[in-house]
Write a protein that holds these residues in place. Structure first.
Motif, short mmCIF file in Angstrom:
data_model
loop_
_atom_site.label_atom_id
_atom_site.label_comp_id
_atom_site.label_asym_id
_atom_site.label_seq_id
_atom_site.Cartn_x
_atom_site.Cartn_y
_atom_site.Cartn_z
N VAL A 64 0.84 -1.20 0.00
CA VAL A 64 0.00 0.00 0.00
C VAL A 64 0.88 1.26 0.00
CG1 VAL A 64 -1.66 1.35 1.36
CG2 VAL A 64 -2.01 -1.12 1.05
N ALA A 65 1.91 1.28 0.83
CA ALA A 65 2.77 2.46 0.97
C ALA A 65 3.59 2.77 -0.27
CB ALA A 65 3.70 2.29 2.17
N THR A 66 3.81 1.79 -1.14
CA THR A 66 4.65 2.03 -2.31
C THR A 66 3.85 2.28 -3.58
OG1 THR A 66 4.96 -0.36 -2.59
CG2 THR A 66 6.67 0.84 -1.37
N TYR A 67 2.53 2.36 -3.46
CA TYR A 67 1.72 2.89 -4.56
C TYR A 67 1.92 4.40 -4.58
CZ TYR A 67 -1.35 -1.04 -5.85
OH TYR A 67 -1.85 -2.21 -6.33
N HIS A 68 1.90 4.98 -5.75
CA HIS A 68 1.97 6.44 -5.87
C HIS A 68 0.79 7.04 -5.12
CE1 HIS A 68 1.79 10.42 -7.77
NE2 HIS A 68 3.11 10.26 -7.87
N PRO A 69 0.99 8.17 -4.41
CA PRO A 69 -0.12 8.77 -3.66
C PRO A 69 -1.38 9.03 -4.50
CG PRO A 69 1.95 9.80 -3.05
CD PRO A 69 2.25 8.87 -4.20
N GLU A 93 -4.31 6.46 -4.44
CA GLU A 93 -5.18 6.36 -3.27
C GLU A 93 -5.35 4.90 -2.84
OE1 GLU A 93 -8.76 8.52 -4.26
OE2 GLU A 93 -7.67 10.42 -4.34
N ALA A 94 -4.23 4.21 -2.72
CA ALA A 94 -4.23 2.77 -2.44
C ALA A 94 -4.89 2.43 -1.11
CB ALA A 94 -2.79 2.24 -2.47
N GLU A 95 -4.83 3.32 -0.16
CA GLU A 95 -5.42 3.01 1.15
C GLU A 95 -6.90 2.65 1.03
OE1 GLU A 95 -5.43 1.86 4.79
OE2 GLU A 95 -3.56 2.73 4.03
N GLN A 96 -7.61 3.29 0.13
CA GLN A 96 -9.03 2.96 -0.01
C GLN A 96 -9.27 1.61 -0.69
OE1 GLN A 96 -10.63 6.33 -2.16
NE2 GLN A 96 -10.52 5.29 -4.12
N PHE A 134 6.80 3.41 -12.94
CA PHE A 134 7.17 3.93 -11.62
C PHE A 134 7.59 5.38 -11.74
CE2 PHE A 134 7.81 -0.59 -11.58
CZ PHE A 134 7.40 -1.00 -10.32
N LEU A 135 7.29 6.14 -10.70
CA LEU A 135 7.72 7.54 -10.62
C LEU A 135 8.58 7.71 -9.38
CD1 LEU A 135 4.36 9.38 -11.40
CD2 LEU A 135 6.22 8.83 -12.98
N ARG A 136 9.60 8.54 -9.48
CA ARG A 136 10.48 8.82 -8.33
C ARG A 136 10.18 10.23 -7.86
NH1 ARG A 136 16.91 8.60 -7.47
NH2 ARG A 136 16.80 7.77 -5.36
N GLU A 137 9.74 10.34 -6.61
CA GLU A 137 9.33 11.62 -6.06
C GLU A 137 9.82 11.75 -4.62
OE1 GLU A 137 5.10 12.04 -6.58
OE2 GLU A 137 5.32 12.21 -8.74
N GLU A 145 14.11 12.43 1.32
CA GLU A 145 14.74 11.57 0.33
C GLU A 145 13.82 11.38 -0.87
OE1 GLU A 145 17.07 8.24 1.91
OE2 GLU A 145 16.12 8.70 3.83
N MET A 146 14.35 10.73 -1.89
CA MET A 146 13.55 10.41 -3.08
C MET A 146 13.13 8.94 -2.99
SD MET A 146 13.29 13.16 -4.83
CE MET A 146 12.87 12.75 -6.51
N GLN A 147 11.93 8.65 -3.47
CA GLN A 147 11.41 7.29 -3.43
C GLN A 147 10.73 6.94 -4.74
OE1 GLN A 147 9.10 6.16 0.04
NE2 GLN A 147 7.84 4.80 -1.20
N TRP A 148 10.94 5.70 -5.19
CA TRP A 148 10.21 5.17 -6.34
C TRP A 148 8.84 4.74 -5.86
CZ3 TRP A 148 11.48 5.81 -11.18
CH2 TRP A 148 12.82 5.99 -11.53
#
Length: 177
Positions: free
Chosen positions: A53-58, A61-64, A116-119, A124-127
């Protein structure tokens, strides 16, 4: 709980503690989209719903969709084959892979080209996984004649990451969903 010498489920032939486990603990440790994709696959095998869930791009809205993601995580995953990975000139990452799993007595293959996007994530930056497409192979045998399907198992409801039933080749969430 994994043992210290357990091989990583991602198929790298490295020990879990020296492969995906550090990324499970701190996702910003993934320096390439393939590392994150392998860690997400391993998280499915190990039942790490929070990591997936945490590694889906914001924007996803993976939490839902946590319940559907948990259902996917709790499938019986059989193996991973990474076909290709790259970082495009625009900074997007792509990983084409085949993930094999079993549903009942049948085995299936999820063949996807993930984006994947790195943001920024804190300092730090995260994929992040953003979406994916189901590639069509030029000489691919039609699904009805193969024993291992190229699409996930069909259920009563279409999952957001399942192929769209309209046949577009896109994920349901990016098409008719």
């Amino acid at each position: 709980m994994p043992t210290p010498t357990q091989l990583c489920p991602c198929g790298s032939q490295k020990e879990l503690a020296n492969c995906c486990q550090p990324i499970h603990q701190v996702p910003t440790r993934a320096q390439h989209p393939e590392q994150l994709m392998r860690a997400r696959y391993s998280a499915h095998v190990l039942g790490l719903v929070d990591f997936v869930v945490a590694t889906y791009h914001p924007s996803c809205e993976a939490e839902q969709y946590r319940e559907a993601i948990a259902d996917s995580v709790h499938s019986q995953w059989l193996g991973l084959e990474v076909i290709s990975s790259e970082i495009a000139d625009n900074g997007e990452g792509f990983v084409e892979f085949k993930a094999y799993y079993q549903d009942g007595e049948e085995e299936f293959c999820l063949h996807e080209r993930s984006r994947f996007l790195r943001e920024p994530a804190g300092n730090e930056m995260q994929w992040y996984y953003i979406d994916g497409e189901y590639p069509h192979q030029p000489n691919e045998v039609p699904e009805a004649t193969v024993s291992v399907s190229t699409v996930p198992a069909v259920s009563d409801k279409v999952g957001r990451n399942d192929p769209c039933p309209c046949g577009s080749g896109k994920k349901y969430k990016k098409c008719c969903g």
